[in-house]
Design a protein around this motif. Structure first.
Motif, PDB file in Angstrom:
ATOM      1  N   ALA A  16       0.830  -1.206   0.000  1.00 49.54           N
ATOM      2  CA  ALA A  16       0.000   0.000   0.000  1.00 49.54           C
ATOM      3  C   ALA A  16       0.862   1.253   0.000  1.00 49.54           C
ATOM      4  N   ARG A  17       1.727   1.316  -0.977  1.00 55.47           N
ATOM      5  CA  ARG A  17       2.614   2.466  -1.182  1.00 55.47           C
ATOM      6  C   ARG A  17       2.632   2.766  -2.675  1.00 55.47           C
ATOM      7  N   PRO A  18       3.191   3.888  -3.070  1.00 55.37           N
ATOM      8  CA  PRO A  18       3.266   4.194  -4.506  1.00 55.37           C
ATOM      9  C   PRO A  18       3.985   3.080  -5.274  1.00 55.37           C
ATOM     10  N   ALA A  19       3.527   2.827  -6.486  1.00 51.67           N
ATOM     11  CA  ALA A  19       4.087   1.754  -7.305  1.00 51.67           C
ATOM     12  C   ALA A  19       5.592   1.923  -7.528  1.00 51.67           C
ATOM     13  N   THR A  20       6.041   3.170  -7.555  1.00 51.38           N
ATOM     14  CA  THR A  20       7.467   3.414  -7.777  1.00 51.38           C
ATOM     15  C   THR A  20       8.320   2.973  -6.585  1.00 51.38           C
ATOM     16  N   GLU A  21       7.690   2.851  -5.410  1.00 52.53           N
ATOM     17  CA  GLU A  21       8.418   2.327  -4.245  1.00 52.53           C
ATOM     18  C   GLU A  21       8.310   0.815  -4.157  1.00 52.53           C
ATOM     19  N   VAL A  22       7.168   0.285  -4.564  1.00 54.08           N
ATOM     20  CA  VAL A  22       6.938  -1.155  -4.453  1.00 54.08           C
ATOM     21  C   VAL A  22       7.685  -1.928  -5.543  1.00 54.08           C
ATOM     22  N   ALA A  23       7.723  -1.363  -6.751  1.00 54.38           N
ATOM     23  CA  ALA A  23       8.299  -2.087  -7.892  1.00 54.38           C
ATOM     24  C   ALA A  23       9.712  -2.620  -7.617  1.00 54.38           C
ATOM     25  N   VAL A  46      12.247 -11.106 -11.553  1.00 54.65           N
ATOM     26  CA  VAL A  46      13.537 -10.496 -11.901  1.00 54.65           C
ATOM     27  C   VAL A  46      13.391  -9.145 -12.600  1.00 54.65           C
ATOM     28  N   GLU A  47      12.158  -8.765 -12.968  1.00 54.29           N
ATOM     29  CA  GLU A  47      11.978  -7.500 -13.696  1.00 54.29           C
ATOM     30  C   GLU A  47      10.571  -6.950 -13.448  1.00 54.29           C
ATOM     31  N   THR A  48      10.497  -5.657 -13.108  1.00 49.15           N
ATOM     32  CA  THR A  48       9.203  -5.011 -12.838  1.00 49.15           C
ATOM     33  C   THR A  48       9.160  -3.611 -13.446  1.00 49.15           C
ATOM     34  N   GLU A  49       7.937  -3.102 -13.622  1.00 49.37           N
ATOM     35  CA  GLU A  49       7.736  -1.713 -14.038  1.00 49.37           C
ATOM     36  C   GLU A  49       6.619  -1.100 -13.210  1.00 49.37           C
ATOM     37  N   ALA A  50       6.749   0.187 -12.887  1.00 51.37           N
ATOM     38  CA  ALA A  50       5.744   0.886 -12.090  1.00 51.37           C
ATOM     39  C   ALA A  50       4.850   1.754 -12.980  1.00 51.37           C
ATOM     40  N   VAL A  93      -1.422  -4.842  -7.832  1.00 52.17           N
ATOM     41  CA  VAL A  93      -2.018  -3.546  -7.507  1.00 52.17           C
ATOM     42  C   VAL A  93      -1.372  -3.005  -6.232  1.00 52.17           C
ATOM     43  N   THR A  94      -1.062  -1.706  -6.243  1.00 51.54           N
ATOM     44  CA  THR A  94      -0.413  -1.077  -5.091  1.00 51.54           C
ATOM     45  C   THR A  94      -1.176   0.192  -4.681  1.00 51.54           C
ATOM     46  N   ASP A  95      -0.663   0.835  -3.638  1.00 50.58           N
ATOM     47  CA  ASP A  95      -1.162   2.135  -3.164  1.00 50.58           C
ATOM     48  C   ASP A  95      -2.615   2.070  -2.676  1.00 50.58           C
ATOM     49  N   CYS A  96      -3.279   3.218  -2.584  1.00 49.26           N
ATOM     50  CA  CYS A  96      -4.600   3.293  -1.940  1.00 49.26           C
ATOM     51  C   CYS A  96      -5.731   3.041  -2.933  1.00 49.26           C
ATOM     52  N   PRO A  97      -6.863   2.515  -2.440  1.00 45.51           N
ATOM     53  CA  PRO A  97      -8.042   2.343  -3.284  1.00 45.51           C
ATOM     54  C   PRO A  97      -8.439   3.677  -3.915  1.00 45.51           C
ATOM     55  N   GLY A  98      -8.840   3.637  -5.179  1.00 43.19           N
ATOM     56  CA  GLY A  98      -9.216   4.853  -5.874  1.00 43.19           C
ATOM     57  C   GLY A  98      -8.093   5.425  -6.712  1.00 43.19           C
ATOM     58  N   PRO A 184      12.136   6.704 -15.395  1.00 40.47           N
ATOM     59  CA  PRO A 184      13.005   5.549 -15.078  1.00 40.47           C
ATOM     60  C   PRO A 184      12.322   4.591 -14.101  1.00 40.47           C
ATOM     61  N   TRP A 185      11.257   3.999 -14.541  1.00 40.87           N
ATOM     62  CA  TRP A 185      10.426   3.208 -13.636  1.00 40.87           C
ATOM     63  C   TRP A 185      10.454   1.723 -13.946  1.00 40.87           C
ATOM     64  N   ARG A 186      11.570   1.241 -14.432  1.00 43.37           N
ATOM     65  CA  ARG A 186      11.767  -0.192 -14.673  1.00 43.37           C
ATOM     66  C   ARG A 186      12.955  -0.650 -13.832  1.00 43.37           C
ATOM     67  N   TRP A 187      12.771  -1.786 -13.182  1.00 51.68           N
ATOM     68  CA  TRP A 187      13.852  -2.329 -12.359  1.00 51.68           C
ATOM     69  C   TRP A 187      14.102  -3.777 -12.719  1.00 51.68           C
ATOM     70  N   TYR A 188      15.358  -4.198 -12.715  1.00 52.05           N
ATOM     71  CA  TYR A 188      15.648  -5.612 -12.947  1.00 52.05           C
ATOM     72  C   TYR A 188      16.922  -6.029 -12.243  1.00 52.05           C
ATOM     73  N   LEU A 189      17.037  -7.324 -12.078  1.00 55.78           N
ATOM     74  CA  LEU A 189      18.188  -7.895 -11.396  1.00 55.78           C
ATOM     75  C   LEU A 189      19.369  -7.919 -12.363  1.00 55.78           C
TER      76      LEU A 189
END
Length: 198
Positions: A16-23, A46-50, A93-98, A184-189
DNA sequence: ACAGCGATTTGT
DNA sequence: CAAATCGCTGTC
């Protein structure tokens, strides 16, 4: 006495945080898929995007529709959509409802391929789930999981990652977009052979 | 109504 | 590089 399920992520607070923190935190987590026949597939993310509410590339940016409704739901749900009429893509799904907020799982690595993996998959096992459409096909993730809770009861859930990652995390721009291509919202190992595009 | 296109993958 | 093919968007 409680039944021991120590590894499954029952608590969804951390999502339940912004996708950019969870990703980035989802990289290294285990995605588990258990099927009706008892078959259980374990894979490492191994790879995510927010994707965030104010992001023009986010499906929810222009408001809620039937297709994207799940990404406006509470953290810990799954958002699965059909792309190009033939592939599914799986999001957490991340962050708050709505708020339209989700993390696209772009690639996972399986320790053991399922029996239905193609001969081509067996030739390059680490590439079998390298890509959002490919991983959904291999893990049998489809529309039935859209809006579903990520939990052992539904057959699809997350497990915590080790405290330290095996490799450094790399942060870059996202893939396949025509809008907001500079974020820059993609992360990978780093050095993972299972990443969709190293 | 209808044309166009997309957070993709595969084969030519 | 084009095809496969569904749902959302903008325009007529």
């Amino acid at each position: 006495m409680s039944v021991s399920r120590p590894d499954s992520i029952v608590d969804t607070l951390w999502l339940a945080r912004p996708a950019t923190e969870v990703a980035p935190d989802l990289v290294g987590c285990t995605l588990v898929r258990s099927l009706a026949d008892g078959c259980c597939l374990r894979s490492q993310i191994v790879e995510t995007e927010a994707y965030t509410p104010t992001d023009p590339a986010c499906h929810g940016y222009r408001g809620q529709t039937r297709r994207n409704a799940a990404m406006f739901g509470r953290a810990g749900l799954s958002y699965v959509y059909l792309i190009y009429g033939l592939y599914h893509c799986f999001n957490v799904v991340t962050d708050c409802p709505g708020l339209a907020s989700a993390v696209l799982i772009r690639a996972v690595q399986l320790s053991h391929l399922p029996p239905w993996a193609s001969p081509k998959d067996h030739q390059a096992p680490h590439r079998a789930a390298a890509g959002p459409g490919k991983l959904c096909r291999l893990l049998k993730i489809d529309q039935q999981f859209n809006g579903a809770v990520l939990a052992p009861e539904t057959g699809l859930w997350l497990e915590h990652r080790p405290t330290t990652l095996s490799q450094p995390l790399v942060q870059t721009t996202r893939i396949g977009l025509s809008q907001a291509t500079d974020l820059p919202w993609r992360w990978y190992l780093a050095n993972s052979p299972a990443v969709s595009k190293p």
